[in-house]
Design an enzyme around this catalytic site. Sequence first.
Site, PDB file in Angstrom:
ATOM      1  N   SER A  62       1.290  -1.200   0.266  1.00 36.93           N
ATOM      2  CA  SER A  62      -0.276  -0.035  -0.320  1.00 36.93           C
ATOM      3  C   SER A  62       0.972   1.407   0.201  1.00 36.93           C
ATOM      4  CB  SER A  62      -1.059  -0.017   1.322  1.00 36.93           C
ATOM      5  OG  SER A  62      -0.115  -0.006   2.669  1.00 36.93           O
ATOM      6  N   LYS A 114      -5.477   4.098   9.030  1.00 38.05           N
ATOM      7  CA  LYS A 114      -3.837   5.024   8.234  1.00 38.05           C
ATOM      8  C   LYS A 114      -4.901   6.163   8.524  1.00 38.05           C
ATOM      9  CE  LYS A 114      -2.816   1.095   5.216  1.00 38.05           C
ATOM     10  NZ  LYS A 114      -2.508   0.847   3.867  1.00 38.05           N
TER      11      LYS A 114
END
Length: 344
Positions: free
Chosen positions: A241, A286
């Site tokens: 990611s 996140k």
Amino acid sequence: MGRVNRRILTLIAALLPILVLGVVGSAVEVPFVALGPGPTFNTLGDVEGRQVVDVQGAPVDPTSGNLNMTTVSVRDGLNIFEAFGLWADGRYGLVPRAEVYPPGVPRDQVDKSNQQDFKDSEDNAELAALHYLKYPTRVRLRVVADDGPAKGVLQVGDELVSVAGKPVATSQDVIEAVRGAQPGTAVPIVLRRNGAEQTVTVKLGARPDDSAKGYLGVTPEEAAQGPLQVTFNLADIGGPSAGLMFSLALIDKLSSGALNGGKFVAGTGTIDPQGKVGPIGGIQYKMIAAREAGAETFLVPADNCNEAKQRSPEGLRLVRVDTLTTAVRSLEAITAGQSTPTCG
């Protein structure tokens, strides 16, 4: 005396369940892991004295502000009390352990797979940035199959110049050059090995999945051409990611001006060599990590937008991105005080 004994027995009877619960709660491991905000790293900065994205062999433009990649922390081996405490905290979520560590798969094998995903994301990030900047690339061989037709003719590290008379500049060019050729076809290949150019011939074999089509039995990869060398210096990070933020950092360093306008931008998203941004897991954690670190803007993969807008921390602007190009244009728009695609 009897009354005292009865009081002691009553007290013991009342405390016993609590004691048993305490022992069980601290000793019994639950089949869940806790996901939460993980470390966040400025891809324009350094870690342990090394640039996170180190560029050699090309002029590097000064950068400022932040382009932070974000991660998700995983806490395993939780007892009942720990699991409940993390859930009650509100910054963590509990998911079945099998979703993170599949049953029957050794932990080190899962970690190794995550590390390979991270390495692949670095490679893809470099290529996506180079393609965006129109930097020339070269094609070299990463794998030559031991049982393939190219074994003994081609070598790992060979740089391919042309295949079947067609110049190659990308991995796809190699595939296209042999597509449609029949097994048994002798294919001339111009390559560069140890600095010297030479021509070899490989007799195509039959593809294992389609015996009517020929194949070389190699795995090509693209890399920067010339003196440019890019190294990513983050260890002990897994998963794919970080690709988008690595690409943006490399573009910022190889182009003029501050891509982020000197502001604190964070984000996430996978990326492929063509610059397509893909979805990731744990977006809510996140975003929390980014906001707590000071981010004002967060780049969200388009496919994560619905989830992100429902869980966005207060004060964090969400910018919707589906390609590297739209991410760059959005950052330029923010710097210019213009509107950007959002998840709203």
